[in-house]
Design an enzyme around this catalytic site. Sequence first.
Site, PDB file in Angstrom:
ATOM      1  N   LYS A 107       0.817  -1.217   0.000  1.00  0.00           N
ATOM      2  CA  LYS A 107       0.000   0.000   0.000  1.00  0.00           C
ATOM      3  C   LYS A 107       0.851   1.268   0.000  1.00  0.00           C
ATOM      4  O   LYS A 107       0.423   2.308  -0.479  1.00  0.00           O
ATOM      5  CB  LYS A 107      -0.980  -0.032   1.160  1.00  0.00           C
ATOM      6  CG  LYS A 107      -1.989  -1.171   0.973  1.00  0.00           C
ATOM      7  CD  LYS A 107      -3.108  -1.165   1.954  1.00  0.00           C
ATOM      8  CE  LYS A 107      -4.191  -2.171   1.591  1.00  0.00           C
ATOM      9  NZ  LYS A 107      -3.775  -3.586   1.794  1.00  0.00           N
TER      10      LYS A 107
HETATM   11  C1  LIG Z   1      -4.438  -4.675   1.261  1.00  0.00           C
HETATM   12  C2  LIG Z   1      -3.689  -5.948   1.179  1.00  0.00           C
HETATM   13  C3  LIG Z   1      -4.051  -6.979   0.289  1.00  0.00           C
HETATM   14  C4  LIG Z   1      -5.300  -6.899  -0.564  1.00  0.00           C
HETATM   15  O1  LIG Z   1      -5.174  -5.935  -1.573  1.00  0.00           O
HETATM   16  P1  LIG Z   1      -6.465  -5.419  -2.384  1.00  0.00           P
HETATM   17  O2  LIG Z   1      -5.998  -4.287  -3.199  1.00  0.00           O
HETATM   18  O3  LIG Z   1      -7.462  -5.011  -1.319  1.00  0.00           O
HETATM   19  O4  LIG Z   1      -6.973  -6.567  -3.184  1.00  0.00           O
HETATM   20  C5  LIG Z   1      -3.258  -8.098   0.209  1.00  0.00           C
HETATM   21  N1  LIG Z   1      -2.157  -8.237   0.986  1.00  0.00           N
HETATM   22  C6  LIG Z   1      -1.778  -7.280   1.863  1.00  0.00           C
HETATM   23  C7  LIG Z   1      -0.570  -7.516   2.712  1.00  0.00           C
HETATM   24  C8  LIG Z   1      -2.510  -6.104   1.986  1.00  0.00           C
HETATM   25  O5  LIG Z   1      -2.139  -5.157   2.870  1.00  0.00           O
END
Ligand SMILES: *Cc1c(COP(=O)(O)O)cnc(C)c1O
Length: 460
Positions: A107
């Site tokens: 993120k």
């Molecule tokens: C947010 C997250 C996901 C999922 O990602 P999306 O964009 O919601 O599909 C998967 N793995 C981790 C470690 C995350 O923080």
Amino acid sequence: MRYISTRGVAPALAFDEVLLTGLAADGGLYVPESWPVLGAGDLAVMRGLSYGALAERVLAPFAGEELAALFHGAFDEFDHPEIAPLTRIGENEWLLELFHGPTLAFKDYAMQPLGRLFDHVLEARGARLTIVGATSGDTGSAAIAALAGGKSIEVFILHPHGRVSEVQRRQMTTVDAPNIHNIAIEGTFDDCQDLLKALFADEDFRKRTRLSAVNSINWARIAGQIVYYVWAALRLGAEKTGLAFAVPTGNFGNVYAGYAARQIGLPIRQLVIGSNRNDILTRFLESGVMQTRTVEPSLSPSMDIQVSSNFERLVFDLLDRRGAPVAALMAEFKKSGRFELDESTMSRARELFDGARLDDEQTKKAIAQIHSETGILVDPHSAVGIMAGRARRRDKSIPMVAIATAHPAKFPDAVEAASRIRPALPPHLADLHQRAERFEVLANDLGQVRTYIAERAVAA
Ligand SMILES: *Cc1c(COP(=O)(O)O)cnc(C)c1O
């Protein structure tokens, strides 16, 4: 470039307006009015650019030159010179490590530039904003790291008290900046989300505090995530031959960015969705029926989701970009927790997407197996992605890139249970457990939460 709503009613907006708005006024999500297309020549020129320079280049058609330039320096603090390194884990099989940002999850790759975009756009307008978010862990810490110290933004992050991992909580609560407010709600993540929705539904409160959001429905986050798909293709020299990605998926933001990369001309031949026991998307690809069930906790908590908000963006394209049928489907889904797509639409979706699920036992076995094969420790989310990619791989002659969405030290208990090795935090977080925490515990009560925020929010 202008952006239109998936439900066809809200007005088209420019990138900076979409950034500040988040959700469209008709309840839809913003998508580009048309997809800008990279020519073969464009990709050739992009080879050899640094990650930041590539981001600027890829995003200029989406954001305009001025805002795209803000992406260039957004990765300077990442702890790997390549920003998003690729590691070989098998025959023509690669791991794209997206955990080298400040909070150790993918993120950061979109949230860090988002912080800069907000600062720049708000300053230019002389405006201020209140950001409220609910988090089960990774989104909150990434948002806080990106927005801490911002002069034009007050940030309130709700997390369920006692229900996020200690590393996740400390990444949020040890950030000492006057504009960051951590609220631990005595309830579950769903309670936090319900509070958030209620705050946004309160028109008067929303206007008074100039409320906005940074969850993955914000188009700017999707845009930021397109970059690493292009990066991986260029690094592997696969921009002509094509490649496939395996993506551990929750809210469908990450994998939708892969779809967007394909729409702009990257030869992505296959996108494999990895789910845990909360497998709504995998069931959908099998059956054509999107049907919610109750969320169950798993070893990969960032994918413990039953409503994948960003899926609406794909549905919009699958239904030939007609807003009215999308709005009807989403209304049905909201009412009954179910909708269905016909066979011809599903077969178009299946041309690109596959899905596979892993339960917790399989996830632990996967972590152990990947470690014994490669010497690499992966976190539970990444393990789900890798194994889903292996299970559904169609063409071994093109690279399969599994996306590592978090650092193993972010989920040390699960990784240790699977491998008997406790992964260490990287140096920049080594003293995390010694830092002082700051957070407020509030009851699961809308009135209390609203008052707490109102007293500290920016005023219109
Ligand atoms: C947010 C997250 C996901 C999922 O990602 P999306 O964009 O919601 O599909 C998967 N793995 C981790 C470690 C995350 O923080």
